[in-house]
Design a protein around this motif. Structure first.
Motif, PDB file in Angstrom:
ATOM      1  N   UNK A 227      16.339  -6.216 -81.329  1.00 51.33           N
ATOM      2  CA  UNK A 227      15.092  -6.350 -82.551  1.00 51.33           C
ATOM      3  C   UNK A 227      15.016  -4.962 -83.160  1.00 51.33           C
ATOM      4  N   UNK A 228      15.113  -3.924 -82.003  1.00 54.71           N
ATOM      5  CA  UNK A 228      14.868  -2.502 -82.556  1.00 54.71           C
ATOM      6  C   UNK A 228      15.965  -2.067 -83.288  1.00 54.71           C
ATOM      7  N   UNK A 229      17.265  -2.639 -83.133  1.00 53.83           N
ATOM      8  CA  UNK A 229      18.433  -1.814 -83.378  1.00 53.83           C
ATOM      9  C   UNK A 229      18.692  -2.841 -84.914  1.00 53.83           C
ATOM     10  N   UNK A 230      18.012  -3.875 -85.183  1.00 47.92           N
ATOM     11  CA  UNK A 230      17.728  -4.311 -86.537  1.00 47.92           C
ATOM     12  C   UNK A 230      18.694  -5.596 -86.507  1.00 47.92           C
ATOM     13  N   UNK A 231      18.686  -6.341 -85.337  1.00 47.39           N
ATOM     14  CA  UNK A 231      19.384  -7.823 -85.701  1.00 47.39           C
ATOM     15  C   UNK A 231      18.158  -8.697 -85.844  1.00 47.39           C
ATOM     16  N   UNK A 232      18.542  -9.969 -86.890  1.00 47.03           N
ATOM     17  CA  UNK A 232      17.634 -10.792 -86.943  1.00 47.03           C
ATOM     18  C   UNK A 232      17.515 -11.720 -85.866  1.00 47.03           C
TER      19      UNK A 232
END
Lengths: 340, 509
Positions: A227-232
């Motif tokens: 989530x923090x890395x930016x995966x949906x």
């Protein structure tokens, strides 16, 4: 549900198979039979003849599909315990749509299987919605959906889907032209097993070797980091969840199309749960899970022969997978502990 | 005098990485022994072995001269050893009071909630540590508070040998001083203390002897009085660029001035907060914050953990809900918190908790560095991933066996470098970095600061959060101190450290 190195997976499998063999020998002795005879009967009944091999492969079709369905979900961090319900949803769709289809057998089969896969995917949605919007763990909701599906099958084969020509709790049979013919005469195995193995390869490739697969694995292994890395994360979970449901639904559809020809009650011998066991044994690797499913199918086919020839109860076929899974989980936990 | 704890010829291998090769260490009763070394030198591995948390491949452990072997951490505790790990092992779903009860070997089996709460207050007073609300769930607390709970927990058992793995990284100056005072008291009473730290000032102010590890070998052991910070610093930096903790940049080139010059051409702020406040029920209430950073501008928020600075950062990055307005490059972010929207607007984020939020520990380095958009149309382009990872690992000086090593197999400092490498390599418009240099050795920390200044020079705005009073001015950028959710007025980097310290502690400057 973590990734394992090949070497570690091999060690775990070896330990588990040794434990299963020990359980098999112990239980045979307990039943007062000779382990050699029992093993011989088991082998004869599962791979000893063309008919026996056919029986194993026929049983394996549904198990391979539910096993890869479970692996796919587990790798994305979705604990889909609802394969049984999704399997039944697929079978219901096949039984409902099948008798209505006309035209070329190929088109009819394709329509039936699409309907099954869709039904399996749809049966996931209540659980996916409750998890995403209300925080209900999917483990609980999918178990409950299994019960609802089983009750629905029971009602449908006595109601809307009941064969009008008879009093049995079963649906109308598929037209013979639509049903899959055996690969070789005198065996129950059909081309469905080939399709199941092809799907196992496909799912393996998607999970291990595509960008999408890497994202799914990252989400499954570390949801907070993903989530923090930016995966949906929510979208990836939903994708894996519904694909898993579609595979289980397809298993139900193929069971009707290739093996039973109709829906009846009770329909499933636990294909959904055995698929989960196979995925656990295979460390959620789709190909390893498919191989485990084959092993369970062989045990199932062989145990009937063993009971007939040696009097050892056929329940052994369910005990051995149980021992296998428990040993694998224990061995894996132990190895992880040591490493950390 | 028999050593309280002696490690002889300890070796340990993790997969392809030889973490320790025949390291020996002896800890005498009554001493504070500092363990130094660059990131990945093997410090944490060594103390984990000493405390029974990890089995050595070879070597032996002696306690007061007789060999011991620890099958589990409990055996080590029973032998009078306590370890405060770098990353706490508290039970997140339990309260502070319950966690401290679990950590107290003398706690009765049945104990009233009131007695458990009383223990928290007692320990907080005795060791002068701010342990937070006794009833708070530990997973809602910031890492700093959790660290303090773990320290207090280790001290309750009255261990003869106390091992602390970077305890001061998250403590305030006052708390650090109080901790050293209590460590000195233990040593004077005959106890032994092992302390891992990257802060040489602490070593020379508080330790008796030191051991320096480098690449899994012990390089030097001596009395602190027999050496100088310069010598040790030199040994630590050996092989790295010879830079000590000095200001990287002269003030006339610092990025905020650079930004001021170009502000006329780029009227749009990169990051703008208007009446912004994170929603987080259990944490410190943050007052409405308004601030604006132009392209190239850097702002340092200086705060002790638990004062709300990390929550501000998390909310900007889309990981917490907030009220008010956050704009990144003119794009307004949804107040419900959406990390994807933050990323899509050009944001990059370095989280405080690198293990939970920074990396996927059981994926390889190249896989981690390829996220969130792995290359390849149908299949993963493994060779592109390898090349990309190889470049980043080399340029950030990550010590790893190969780019296929699992991220979780790296030491804490090297993991931090991997996170920074991934975030800085995206050419962000806005960089939000929480404790970017925490756990890094001096040379790596200096290199990371330079990198952050570089991305600012190439036009990014950066918000850096640090708890390190000595580090904050090194960015050469304006500072704001955050205490109890409130931001101070902007301060110049030349503000005396004493003033900053008083502000951080909540005292009037």
């Amino acid at each position: 549900m973590t990734q394992e190195s090949a070497a570690r997976r091999f060690v775990v499998a070896a330990i588990a198979l040794a434990a299963a063999a020990a359980a098999l020998v112990g239980l045979t002795l307990l039943a007062g039979a000779s382990p050699i005879d029992a093993l011989h009967a088991l082998a004869e009944g599962s791979v000893g003849s063309r008919a026996a091999l056919g029986e194993t492969l026929a049983r394996a079709t549904a198990l391979v599909l539910t096993a890869i369905a479970a692996s796919l979900a587990f790798r994305a961090g979705v604990l889909n315990i609802g394969l049984e319900g999704q399997f039944l949803a697929g079978a219901v769709a096949a039984a409902a749509v099948g008798p209505l289809l006309s035209g070329a057998p190929f088109v009819a089969r394709a329509g039936l299987l699409v309907a099954s896969a869709l039904a399996g995917a749809l049966w996931v949605l209540p659980a996916a919605y409750l998890e995403a919007r209300r925080g209900v763990p999917e483990v609980l909701s999918t178990i409950l959906l299994n019960l609802i599906a089983a009750a629905a099958v029971s009602g449908l084969v006595r109601g809307a889907l009941q064969d009008p020509r008879g009093d049995y709790p079963q649906s109308r049979a598929l037209p013979d032209a639509v049903r899959l013919a055996p690969l070789v005469s005198g065996s129950r195995a059909t081309a469905a097993i080939v399709a199941a193995i092809a799907l196992a390869l496909l799912v393996t490739l998607v999970v291990e070797a595509t960008p999408l697969g890497l994202k799914l694995r990252a989400t499954g292994l570390a949801p907070a980091a993903a989530r923090a890395i930016g995966l949906p994360g929510a979208r990836l979970r939903l994708l894996a969840f519904s694909a898993s449901g579609a595979l289980a639904g397809l298993a139900g559809g193929l069971e009707v199309l290739a093996v039973t020809g109709r829906l009846y009650d009770p329909f499933s011998a636990g294909a959904g749960y055995t698929g989960i066991a196979a995925a656990l044994l295979g460390g959620s690797h789709p190909l390893a899970a498919a191989a485990s499913a084959m092993l369970f199918a062989a045990l199932g086919a062989g145990s009937s022969a063993m009971q007939r020839d040696t009097g050892v109860p056929g329940a052994l076929a369910t005990i051995v997978p149980g021992v296998l899974v428990l040993t694998v989980l224990a061995a894996r936990a132990r190895l992880t502990q040591k490493r950390a | 005098m028999l050593p309280s704890l002696e490690l002889r010829g300890i070796s340990k291998r993790f997969g392809e990485t030889q973490a320790l090769s025949e390291v020996s260490l002896s800890i005498l009763p009554g001493e504070i022994h500092a363990l130094l070394g660059e990131n990945g030198a093997g410090k944490s591995t060594l103390v984990s072995i000493a405390a029974g948390r990890l089995a050595a491949d070879a070597g032996e452990i002696l306690r007061n001269g007789s060999p011991v072997s620890f099958d589990r951490a409990r055996d080590a505790r029973d032998a009078g050893l306590a370890l405060v790990p770098q990353h706490d092992l508290l039970i997140g779903a339990a309260s502070v009071a319950d966690n401290l009860a679990f950590l107290d070997p003398n706690a009765p089996f049945f104990e009233s909630p009131a007695a458990r709460r009383a223990r928290v207050i007692r320990l907080a007073q005795r060791f002068a540590l701010d342990l937070g609300d006794a009833n708070a769930r530990v997973d809602a607390l910031p890492v700093g508070t959790r660290q303090r709970i773990e320290i207090a927990g280790a001290l309750t058992g009255h261990p003869e040998v106390l091992i602390l793995d970077e305890p001061t990284a998250v403590l305030s100056p006052d708390e650090t001083a109080a901790l050293f005072a209590s460590l000195r008291k233990r040593a004077d009473a005959g106890g032994a203390v092992v302390l891992i730290t990257h802060r040489l000032a602490e070593v020379f102010a508080g330790a008796d002897r030191l051991t320096l590890l480098a690449r899994g070998r012990s390089v030097k052991t001596c009395r602190v009085s027999e050496t100088t910070p310069e010598e040790i610093g030199g040994l630590l930096l050996a092989g790295a660029e010879g830079e000590t903790r000095e200001k990287e940049k002269d003030f006339d080139t610092h990025p905020s001035k650079h930004a001021a010059r170009s502000a006329a051409n780029q009227p749009l702020p990169s990051l703008e907060l208007t009446g912004f406040a994170p929603h987080l029920a259990s944490a410190v209430r943050t007052e409405n914050v308004s601030l604006s950073l132009s392209p190239g501008e850097l702002l340092v928020l200086l705060a002790i953990d638990g004062n709300g600075a990390d929550t501000i950062a998390r909310a900007i990055a889309g990981l917490e809900r907030f009220s008010g307005r956050v704009e990144v490059g003119g794009v307004s972010l949804p107040p419900s918190g959406d990390p994807l929207a933050f990323r899509a607007a050009g944001g990059a984020f370095v989280p405080a908790d690198r293990r939970e939020e920074g990396l996927v520990a059981s994926l390889s380095l190249e896989e981690n560095l390829a996220l969130p958009d792995p290359p390849g149309r149908v299949f993963l382009d493994r060779s592109a991933m390898r090349a990309h990872a190889g470049d980043l690992l080399a340029s950030f000086g990550v010590r790893a066996a190969s780019s296929t090593a699992l991220a979780g197999s790296l030491s804490g400092g090297n993991q931090q470098k991997v996170v920074l490498a991934r975030e800085l390599s995206r050419s962000p418009r806005v960089l939000v970095a929480v404790h970017p240099t925490r756990g890094l050795d001096l040379a790596s920390a200096a290199a990371v600061r330079r990198r952050i200044l570089d991305v600012c020079r190439s036009g990014a705005a950066a918000l850096v959060i640090t708890a390190d009073l000595d580090e904050a001015p090194l960015f050469g950028a304006p500072l704001r101190v955050v205490t109890r959710g409130r931001l101070s007025a902007p301060l110049q980097p030349t503000t005396p450290v004493e003033t900053l310290g008083r502000l951080m502690a909540g005292l009037a400057a």
